[in-house]
Design a protein around this motif. Structure first.
Motif, PDB file in Angstrom:
ATOM      1  N   ASN A 123       0.829  -1.203   0.000  1.00  0.00           N
ATOM      2  CA  ASN A 123       0.000   0.000   0.000  1.00  0.00           C
ATOM      3  C   ASN A 123       0.868   1.259   0.000  1.00  0.00           C
ATOM      4  O   ASN A 123       1.019   1.938   1.007  1.00  0.00           O
ATOM      5  CB  ASN A 123      -0.923  -0.015   1.226  1.00  0.00           C
ATOM      6  CG  ASN A 123      -1.914   1.126   1.212  1.00  0.00           C
ATOM      7  OD1 ASN A 123      -2.156   1.726   0.181  1.00  0.00           O
ATOM      8  ND2 ASN A 123      -2.483   1.425   2.357  1.00  0.00           N
ATOM      9  N   ILE A 124       1.441   1.577  -1.166  1.00  0.00           N
ATOM     10  CA  ILE A 124       2.295   2.768  -1.268  1.00  0.00           C
ATOM     11  C   ILE A 124       1.633   3.868  -2.101  1.00  0.00           C
ATOM     12  O   ILE A 124       2.283   4.831  -2.486  1.00  0.00           O
ATOM     13  CB  ILE A 124       3.685   2.433  -1.837  1.00  0.00           C
ATOM     14  CG1 ILE A 124       3.589   1.790  -3.223  1.00  0.00           C
ATOM     15  CG2 ILE A 124       4.440   1.532  -0.889  1.00  0.00           C
ATOM     16  CD1 ILE A 124       4.950   1.567  -3.879  1.00  0.00           C
ATOM     17  N   GLY A 125       0.335   3.732  -2.365  1.00  0.00           N
ATOM     18  CA  GLY A 125      -0.397   4.801  -3.024  1.00  0.00           C
ATOM     19  C   GLY A 125      -0.462   4.656  -4.528  1.00  0.00           C
ATOM     20  O   GLY A 125       0.410   5.151  -5.247  1.00  0.00           O
ATOM     21  N   LEU A 126      -1.506   3.993  -5.014  1.00  0.00           N
ATOM     22  CA  LEU A 126      -1.655   3.777  -6.451  1.00  0.00           C
ATOM     23  C   LEU A 126      -1.946   5.096  -7.171  1.00  0.00           C
ATOM     24  O   LEU A 126      -1.442   5.340  -8.266  1.00  0.00           O
ATOM     25  CB  LEU A 126      -2.781   2.771  -6.707  1.00  0.00           C
ATOM     26  CG  LEU A 126      -2.936   2.235  -8.128  1.00  0.00           C
ATOM     27  CD1 LEU A 126      -1.667   1.518  -8.566  1.00  0.00           C
ATOM     28  CD2 LEU A 126      -4.137   1.288  -8.210  1.00  0.00           C
ATOM     29  N   GLY A 127      -2.764   5.953  -6.543  1.00  0.00           N
ATOM     30  CA  GLY A 127      -3.079   7.229  -7.167  1.00  0.00           C
ATOM     31  C   GLY A 127      -1.854   8.095  -7.357  1.00  0.00           C
ATOM     32  O   GLY A 127      -1.674   8.739  -8.391  1.00  0.00           O
ATOM     33  N   SER A 128      -0.986   8.106  -6.359  1.00  0.00           N
ATOM     34  CA  SER A 128       0.204   8.956  -6.401  1.00  0.00           C
ATOM     35  C   SER A 128       1.338   8.359  -7.218  1.00  0.00           C
ATOM     36  O   SER A 128       2.128   9.099  -7.829  1.00  0.00           O
ATOM     37  CB  SER A 128       0.710   9.226  -4.976  1.00  0.00           C
ATOM     38  OG  SER A 128      -0.264   9.900  -4.215  1.00  0.00           O
ATOM     39  N   ASN A 129       1.435   7.037  -7.253  1.00  0.00           N
ATOM     40  CA  ASN A 129       2.648   6.409  -7.786  1.00  0.00           C
ATOM     41  C   ASN A 129       2.476   5.606  -9.070  1.00  0.00           C
ATOM     42  O   ASN A 129       3.476   5.208  -9.680  1.00  0.00           O
ATOM     43  CB  ASN A 129       3.270   5.517  -6.709  1.00  0.00           C
ATOM     44  CG  ASN A 129       3.867   6.328  -5.578  1.00  0.00           C
ATOM     45  OD1 ASN A 129       4.799   7.092  -5.766  1.00  0.00           O
ATOM     46  ND2 ASN A 129       3.297   6.201  -4.384  1.00  0.00           N
ATOM     47  N   ALA A 130       1.241   5.375  -9.502  1.00  0.00           N
ATOM     48  CA  ALA A 130       1.053   4.647 -10.762  1.00  0.00           C
ATOM     49  C   ALA A 130       1.723   5.371 -11.921  1.00  0.00           C
ATOM     50  O   ALA A 130       2.259   4.736 -12.839  1.00  0.00           O
ATOM     51  CB  ALA A 130      -0.436   4.461 -11.045  1.00  0.00           C
ATOM     52  N   ILE A 131       1.733   6.697 -11.882  1.00  0.00           N
ATOM     53  CA  ILE A 131       2.321   7.489 -12.955  1.00  0.00           C
ATOM     54  C   ILE A 131       3.783   7.133 -13.187  1.00  0.00           C
ATOM     55  O   ILE A 131       4.261   7.114 -14.330  1.00  0.00           O
ATOM     56  CB  ILE A 131       2.165   9.004 -12.661  1.00  0.00           C
ATOM     57  CG1 ILE A 131       2.658   9.844 -13.832  1.00  0.00           C
ATOM     58  CG2 ILE A 131       2.864   9.394 -11.367  1.00  0.00           C
ATOM     59  CD1 ILE A 131       1.795   9.782 -15.050  1.00  0.00           C
ATOM     60  N   HIS A 132       4.512   6.801 -12.126  1.00  0.00           N
ATOM     61  CA  HIS A 132       5.928   6.454 -12.277  1.00  0.00           C
ATOM     62  C   HIS A 132       6.095   5.153 -13.057  1.00  0.00           C
ATOM     63  O   HIS A 132       6.963   5.045 -13.929  1.00  0.00           O
ATOM     64  CB  HIS A 132       6.587   6.315 -10.903  1.00  0.00           C
ATOM     65  CG  HIS A 132       6.778   7.610 -10.193  1.00  0.00           C
ATOM     66  ND1 HIS A 132       7.630   8.584 -10.638  1.00  0.00           N
ATOM     67  CD2 HIS A 132       6.212   8.098  -9.055  1.00  0.00           C
ATOM     68  CE1 HIS A 132       7.606   9.622  -9.812  1.00  0.00           C
ATOM     69  NE2 HIS A 132       6.748   9.354  -8.846  1.00  0.00           N
TER      70      HIS A 132
END
Length: 319
Positions: free
Chosen positions: A157-166
């Motif tokens: 749970n490291i934040g899909l909304g924040s980190n999917a872009i990477h």
């Protein structure tokens, strides 16, 4: 002649950019806009501990309207809310070159207006998805010269909304194709809290993406689990499994081998900034390149918010 770099926002990410800028062995004017006194104090303490004799001049400001001169490069390290208005003002002030943290803004309409204003003002923007600057990822990319690639990403749970872009930018860079279609039907129903505050939300579950040439990516972030960020690259006669969290790399069907190294913002931004100042270009994706992925993320996340919480909004509350 001294170069002027403007850093807007010196919080958790901004201070890492500042650490990197201090590694540039030239006299710079580093102008920092940070209204939060506590953030200023923390940044100043880090500067003092790391490098007392700094070749650059550092100037602190409370807001962007105090900046009177045009800067050679602007780094935007605020959160996404209100960033469109912020960048619009900076463009009106005459600034022309920008590194912008993801997500660039919070809606498709804001993004399109930024593209229009960028063109009108003859400005250039690059989006800070910096894994392109990891030497290890550059090596991995070279192994998939046929452009045939299937990428699966698995994490806690490291934040899909924040980190999917990477992860999506890494995929687009590998296949040299930005026009991908995303599907969010497998996102988890529960909307998660965002550590950056009540103005934002987070997601977990799975996003699936496909390029027009049939190459695909699957990204799964598991809620309430602490598992390493693992990427599996599958190409023609080769598979590479990377545990990025622990810097462990496994090759199959080949004798190739090297050690993976993670690079942090505090050791990358200096290289990116110097590339832009010297060549007026860098490895980061441009605002134009990143539009397609941003627009797809806005679409699937807003659709999911409407489905799960019956919330219909023109803004996507991720940062």
């Amino acid at each position: 002649m001294k170069k002027n770099i403007l850093l807007v926002g010196c919080g958790n990410i901004g201070v890492r950019h500042l650490q990197a800028l201090l590694k540039i062995q030239k006299n710079l004017n580093i102008n920092i806009v940070e209204p939060n006194i506590n953030s200023q104090k923390l940044a100043k303490s880090i500067i003092y501990k790391e490098k007392i004799n700094i070749p650059s001049t550092i100037n602190w400001f409370q807001n962007i309207f105090e900046i009177k001169n045009k800067n050679d490069l602007v780094i935007i390290a605020t959160n996404s809310k209100g960033r469109y208005d912020l960048i619009s003002t900076l463009l009106e002030q005459g600034h022309k070159r920008f590194i912008v943290e993801k997500m660039v803004c919070q809606s498709n309409s804001e993004y399109l207006k930024l593209l229009s204003k960028s063109k009108k003002n003859n400005a250039k923007f690059w989006v800070n998805t910096p894994r392109r600057y990891f030497e290890s990822y550059q090596k991995i990319k070279n192994f998939f010269t046929t452009k045939e690639l299937f990428l699966t990403v698995d994490a806690g749970n490291i934040g899909l909304g924040s980190n999917a872009i990477h992860m999506l930018d890494l995929f687009c860079w590998f296949i040299d194709d930005y026009d991908i279609i995303l599907n969010g039907d497998l996102l988890d129903d529960k909307i998660l809290l965002n550590k950056r505050g009540d103005d934002f939300v987070e997601f977990s579950g799975t996003i699936v993406g496909q390029s027009k040439n049939g190459m695909s990516i699957s990204i799964t972030f598991h809620a309430n689990q602490n598992i390493p960020l693992t990427l599996s690259f599958i190409g023609q006669n080769m598979k590479i499994i990377l545990n990025e969290t622990d810097s462990k790399l496994l090759f199959t069907n080949t004798k190739k081998k090297f050690n993976f190294k993670t690079n942090f913002v505090s050791s990358i931004t200096n290289t990116i900034a110097q590339d832009i100042l010297k060549k007026d270009s860098c490895l980061l994706p441009t605002l134009e390149n990143s539009y397609y992925v941003h627009s797809q993320l806005f679409k699937i996340f807003n659709k999911h918010l409407k489905k799960s919480n019956h919330i219909k909004s023109k803004f996507c509350p991720i940062t």
